[in-house]
Scaffold this active site. Sequence first.
Site, PDB file in Angstrom:
ATOM      1  N   LYS A 209       0.838  -1.201   0.000  1.00 34.27           N
ATOM      2  CA  LYS A 209       0.000   0.000   0.000  1.00 34.27           C
ATOM      3  C   LYS A 209       0.874   1.253   0.000  1.00 34.27           C
ATOM      4  O   LYS A 209       0.671   2.172  -0.782  1.00 34.27           O
ATOM      5  CB  LYS A 209      -0.887  -0.025   1.237  1.00 34.27           C
ATOM      6  N   GLU A 215      10.980  -4.727   3.341  1.00 30.33           N
ATOM      7  CA  GLU A 215      10.984  -6.157   3.020  1.00 30.33           C
ATOM      8  C   GLU A 215      10.456  -6.391   1.602  1.00 30.33           C
ATOM      9  O   GLU A 215      11.029  -7.153   0.823  1.00 30.33           O
ATOM     10  CB  GLU A 215      10.083  -6.928   4.008  1.00 30.33           C
ATOM     11  N   GLY A 266      -4.223  -1.913   6.120  1.00 30.01           N
ATOM     12  CA  GLY A 266      -3.539  -3.115   5.621  1.00 30.01           C
ATOM     13  C   GLY A 266      -4.179  -4.402   6.112  1.00 30.01           C
ATOM     14  O   GLY A 266      -4.483  -5.305   5.323  1.00 30.01           O
ATOM     15  N   ARG A 267      -4.415  -4.492   7.418  1.00 28.85           N
ATOM     16  CA  ARG A 267      -4.927  -5.755   7.977  1.00 28.85           C
ATOM     17  C   ARG A 267      -6.398  -5.981   7.656  1.00 28.85           C
ATOM     18  O   ARG A 267      -6.935  -7.051   7.920  1.00 28.85           O
ATOM     19  CB  ARG A 267      -4.692  -5.790   9.482  1.00 28.85           C
ATOM     20  N   GLU A 353      -2.963  -6.034  16.219  1.00 27.72           N
ATOM     21  CA  GLU A 353      -2.509  -4.742  15.706  1.00 27.72           C
ATOM     22  C   GLU A 353      -3.617  -3.700  15.852  1.00 27.72           C
ATOM     23  O   GLU A 353      -3.357  -2.512  16.026  1.00 27.72           O
ATOM     24  CB  GLU A 353      -2.077  -4.873  14.238  1.00 27.72           C
ATOM     25  N   HIS A 384      -2.939 -32.784  20.017  1.00 22.98           N
ATOM     26  CA  HIS A 384      -1.779 -33.609  20.338  1.00 22.98           C
ATOM     27  C   HIS A 384      -0.588 -32.734  20.725  1.00 22.98           C
ATOM     28  O   HIS A 384       0.554 -33.189  20.722  1.00 22.98           O
ATOM     29  CB  HIS A 384      -1.429 -34.494  19.136  1.00 22.98           C
ATOM     30  N   LYS A 499      10.986  -0.400  13.541  1.00 23.26           N
ATOM     31  CA  LYS A 499      11.431  -0.122  12.166  1.00 23.26           C
ATOM     32  C   LYS A 499      12.514   0.945  12.172  1.00 23.26           C
ATOM     33  O   LYS A 499      13.520   0.852  11.468  1.00 23.26           O
ATOM     34  CB  LYS A 499      10.260   0.389  11.322  1.00 23.26           C
TER      35      LYS A 499
END
Length: 534
Positions: A209, A215, A266-267, A353, A384, A499
């Site tokens: 965005k 990254e 974003g999320r 977030e 398990h 960051k």
Amino acid sequence: MHFKDFSDLSAVGSLQQLAASPCDLTAPGLFSSDRFSRYHLSSCGFDLLYATQRVDDEVLAALQALADEAELVEKFRAMKKGAIMNRIEGFASEERRVLHTACRDIFREQPDNSEAAGQAREQLARLQGFLDDVQAGRIVNHKNESFTTMIQVGIGGSDLGPRALCMALKAWSLPDRATRFIANVDPDDAAAVLAGVDLSRTLVNVVSKSGTTLETLTNEQLVRHAYSEAGLDPARHILAVTGQGSPMDDPGRYLISFYMYDYIGGRYSATSMVGMVTLGFMLGYDRALEVLSGAHAMDLAAEETDIRRNMPLLMALIGIWNHNFLGLPTLAVLPYSQALLRFPAHLQQCDMESNGKSVTRQGRLVRWQTGPVVWGEPGTNGQHAFYQLLHQGTEVVPADFIGFRHPQYEGDLEVKGTTSQQKLVANMLAQSLALALGRNHENPNRYFPGNRPNSILLSDRLTPYAMGALLALYEHRIVFQGFCWNINSFDQEGVQLGKILATRLLEEMTDGGGDRQRLAKDSPERNLLAQASL
Ligand code: G6Q
């Protein structure tokens, strides 16, 4: 719009009183058929069975009063219409509208926000044209071959939701279509993905965005390099999804570009182009649209004011009951569906977030608990592994079980009288009851305290429509809780500091000299770098 502090809501006082003696799930005879049918809600193809929560009619009435007093549905409606919900009053903040619901408000003539819905329609039309061209062989590789794989490069919200959706819906994929994801700046992430695909028949969808994420930009360069090394033209393979005006908004660099808008966080962006391009490539346009249709149905269902008919609102309030009043700090999301492998990870981001905040919408420190720690894994694998703690640990963990009556694929087999799907669902129901009921035993090591709250979400089959509804269900659950806690669920200042520090460390590692101001000799950053031999 008036946001009141959570602790000032009068319903909070009533709930505190009720929390002194909440319903005991181990009480003999509690689980009558009446309790199961009473605490059951159906919406958009999902059944919510919440008899195994520590609620009764009085608690539900108080939760209704809480929802009414905090005007949760009114706020939700205002959000959908385009109110500036992403803000902190009196302080610098993002000051944005929150319109992820507009991405799927494309099925009616009068959407809640016509500008955003219009932009969603435009982008979808562009996507449809692109997918048609790929399908019809008008967009092909240099050898006139069709594309069979799409790699999405993105991180955080530009990865988790889209990845969870693609994994969930792989069973509904077009033949010969695969999707892969690169998120981490760890070079091994990209290397492993690139090694497993035929680059010449692969499209790469770079999603950011902001167009500035370290990254993603690094991975884009890595992918471009791989194409050049293979003697292929990256411009024929790489497309982009980005914000209008971002540094990546440079159509000449890409085969095609799509937009997402600043009013979509974003999320919350999985149903925007951020998720829809790769999903559309995998499913085909029409099936991808069914995801939007399921999400839209839940968007409408979330406007109901009666909490016993509004699934996301009820789940939000039960979550608040468990977290703020019964004092339970986490939430486990436990899908009994392998396809939902990454859904808990998406929810973890979306919830933590959004609601991992300590200041109110007015910039004051909160005096109550906000978002819980959210985690989870698919069952029965989890049974398990970590279920030991769920049953007998000192930490009580509320759980959301998610299951389906039928599998996605054909070919389930009856073994010893039951199919695998029946075994799976039976396990889920058994876990829900075991957590609630517990078990008495004279051997303390075999004693189960029970009284551990949980809900079951059940649907017929994990289809694109169901996935859309499930995604929106949790999005709205999170948003309702944020409204109730009087926090801004739409920014993420908390990820900035790390960051900034990483950038400082990188600068120090790469060009110790330069004109940039050096870190002080005895600074924590330099001391840590030295200790780490970097
Ligand atoms: C989500 C966050 C964050 C964001 C990533 C990727 O709500 O804002 O996870 O999605 O940092 O950002 P870009 O899409 O800008 O690369």
